[in-house]
Design a protein around this motif. Structure first.
Motif, PDB file in Angstrom:
ATOM      1  N   ARG A 111       0.843  -1.207   0.000  1.00  0.00           N
ATOM      2  CA  ARG A 111       0.000   0.000   0.000  1.00  0.00           C
ATOM      3  C   ARG A 111       0.874   1.252   0.000  1.00  0.00           C
ATOM      4  O   ARG A 111       0.579   2.224  -0.694  1.00  0.00           O
ATOM      5  N   ASP A 112       1.967   1.216   0.751  1.00  0.00           N
ATOM      6  CA  ASP A 112       2.889   2.353   0.783  1.00  0.00           C
ATOM      7  C   ASP A 112       3.573   2.557  -0.565  1.00  0.00           C
ATOM      8  O   ASP A 112       3.829   3.698  -0.977  1.00  0.00           O
ATOM      9  N   ARG A 124      -1.924  12.078  -0.246  1.00  0.00           N
ATOM     10  CA  ARG A 124      -2.886  11.420   0.641  1.00  0.00           C
ATOM     11  C   ARG A 124      -4.313  11.858   0.299  1.00  0.00           C
ATOM     12  O   ARG A 124      -5.245  11.050   0.274  1.00  0.00           O
ATOM     13  N   GLU A 136       2.926  10.246  -4.659  1.00  0.00           N
ATOM     14  CA  GLU A 136       3.743  11.326  -4.095  1.00  0.00           C
ATOM     15  C   GLU A 136       4.906  11.689  -5.017  1.00  0.00           C
ATOM     16  O   GLU A 136       5.186  12.881  -5.233  1.00  0.00           O
ATOM     17  N   SER A 142      -5.373  10.231  -3.023  1.00  0.00           N
ATOM     18  CA  SER A 142      -5.670   8.826  -2.785  1.00  0.00           C
ATOM     19  C   SER A 142      -7.037   8.654  -2.131  1.00  0.00           C
ATOM     20  O   SER A 142      -7.831   7.788  -2.520  1.00  0.00           O
ATOM     21  N   GLN A 158       1.150   4.402  -2.673  1.00  0.00           N
ATOM     22  CA  GLN A 158       1.063   5.797  -2.256  1.00  0.00           C
ATOM     23  C   GLN A 158       2.305   6.583  -2.676  1.00  0.00           C
ATOM     24  O   GLN A 158       2.225   7.755  -3.054  1.00  0.00           O
TER      25      GLN A 158
END
Length: 200
Positions: free
Chosen positions: A131-132, A161, A139, A164, A135
């Motif tokens: 998941r990171d 964030r 970014e 998302s 993300q």
């Protein structure tokens, strides 16, 4: 999964029957409200037959969320690659990919996000790492767009964030027979994302 130019295309989710059955029952009853017997019955297997494939309900959940994240990341990478060297085009494609995933894989997105609480610590860590990674893609592209002079946001991490969250939220209301087509949703959300990022 190698999607190439097909990252916009969606058919029935390519899940093995045990995972497909588990997805349906988890979406209806939640992980803790679901029994192995429920999953076996939905999959057309006996309980011993199900245990031939998986050792536990936790293993089924972990395989399911890893499969979901694998598809999401594969589509995201293919979308980014379709944007050539233009950071804005790459970000637009990534946002579109996230939106389409959450429109066409609603149950998968719901179970993967809501049942993170049910994963054992080591499994949760593996899922969070994926998941990171997703993300970080957002970014990095927002930061690249800022360097390129396309965006004016002073906080790429917070902006990523927010973007998302916008995309994930689509899963809670979009319906294929609803008043907005997927293309209309994408177009409207890209306007909102560009406004959020402070286009120059």
């Amino acid at each position: 999964m190698n999607l190439g130019a097909d990252w916009r295309e969606y058919d029935v989710a390519p899940l093995p029957r045990v995972l497909d059955a588990a997805l349906g029952v988890f979406a209806e009853k939640g992980f803790h409200g679901t029994s192995i017997r429920d999953i076996a019955g939905r999959a057309g297997l006996s309980v011993p037959g199900l245990y031939h494939h998986y050792r536990s309900k936790q293993d089924i959940l972990m395989d399911l969320v890893l499969t979901v994240m694998g598809e999401l990341l594969s589509r995201s990478r293919a979308a980014v690659e379709s944007g050539a060297d233009d950071p804005v085009a790459r970000l637009d494609a990534l946002v579109e990919s996230l939106l389409r995933f959450h429109m066409f894989r609603r149950d998968q997105a719901f179970v993967a996000s809501s049942e993170i609480r049910s994963l054992l610590p080591e499994n949760r860590a593996a899922y969070v790492a994926l998941r990171d990674e997703q993300q970080q893609m957002l970014e990095d592209l927002i930061t690249a767009g800022e360097v390129h002079g396309a965006f004016a946001t002073p906080s790429p991490k917070e902006a990523a964030r927010a973007v998302s969250t916008l995309c994930v939220g689509v899963a809670s209301w979009f319906r294929e027979d609803g008043p907005q087509t997927p293309d209309e949703v994408v177009a409207r959300y890209l306007v909102m994302v560009h406004g959020l990022l402070g286009n120059r």
